[in-house]
Design an enzyme around this catalytic site. Sequence first.
Site, PDB file in Angstrom:
ATOM      1  CE1 TYR A 106     -44.908  47.863  53.193  1.00  0.00           C
ATOM      2  CE2 TYR A 106     -43.659  47.590  50.922  1.00  0.00           C
ATOM      3  CZ  TYR A 106     -44.539  48.299  51.824  1.00  0.00           C
ATOM      4  OH  TYR A 106     -44.682  49.520  51.757  1.00  0.00           O
TER       5      TYR A 106
ATOM      6  CG  ASN B 164     -46.574  54.506  61.319  1.00  0.00           C
ATOM      7  OD1 ASN B 164     -46.716  54.661  62.463  1.00  0.00           O
ATOM      8  ND2 ASN B 164     -45.191  54.696  60.764  1.00  0.00           N
TER       9      ASN B 164
ATOM     10  CB  CYS C  42     -44.015  53.251  57.574  1.00  0.00           C
ATOM     11  SG  CYS C  42     -44.796  54.973  57.643  1.00  0.00           S
ATOM     12  CG  HIS C  43     -39.474  57.045  55.729  1.00  0.00           C
ATOM     13  ND1 HIS C  43     -39.882  57.398  56.963  1.00  0.00           N
ATOM     14  CD2 HIS C  43     -38.249  57.126  55.683  1.00  0.00           C
ATOM     15  CE1 HIS C  43     -38.835  57.590  57.609  1.00  0.00           C
ATOM     16  NE2 HIS C  43     -37.758  57.611  56.777  1.00  0.00           N
TER      17      HIS C  43
ATOM     18  CD  GLU D 233     -34.000  58.007  56.633  1.00  0.00           C
ATOM     19  OE1 GLU D 233     -33.730  56.967  56.804  1.00  0.00           O
ATOM     20  OE2 GLU D 233     -35.062  58.341  57.545  1.00  0.00           O
TER      21      GLU D 233
END
Length: 160
Positions: free
Chosen positions: A97, A120, A128-129, A156
């Site tokens: 962040y 979001n 945003c993850h 991912e």
Amino acid sequence: MYFYKSIDIDSFGQLFIVCDEEALVSVDFFEEDLKSFQPLKWEPEHPICLLVEKQLLEYFNNERITFDLPIRIQGTDFQRQVWDVLKNIPYGTLQSYKDVAVAINNPKAVRAVGQANRRNPIPIVVPCHRVIGHNKKLVGYAGNNVHLKERLLEIEGIQL
């Protein structure tokens, strides 16, 4: 007019997508979150909805690492600045962040970045993850369901 459809993702659950005539406007994990879109019509064959479904399924099947979708994202100027940074976080990488706050030239706005991240409207597509706490902890996601965030990161190839 808004159009929506649901997508069943094997081993992940159901996603609800909302589109207008030209763009994706929302990806939701919970059907009750759709109530803010009025008028809203179930339209599983809407061309934008079909394109979104195709690309999301490719993402979940490890066949896509970027999205090429028309999106319309509504929020405050600050939120839009944050979301623009999120769109540029590469697949399989993380930022804190604090990193996002620095990227928008407002390094003290870490909590505000967290709030913008939480609001979001197009998660996954606007990733945003990929934003985590400075201590490498998963914090906050989609109704405080950190498990969803963890599962997206696993797709991912990120293990924390």
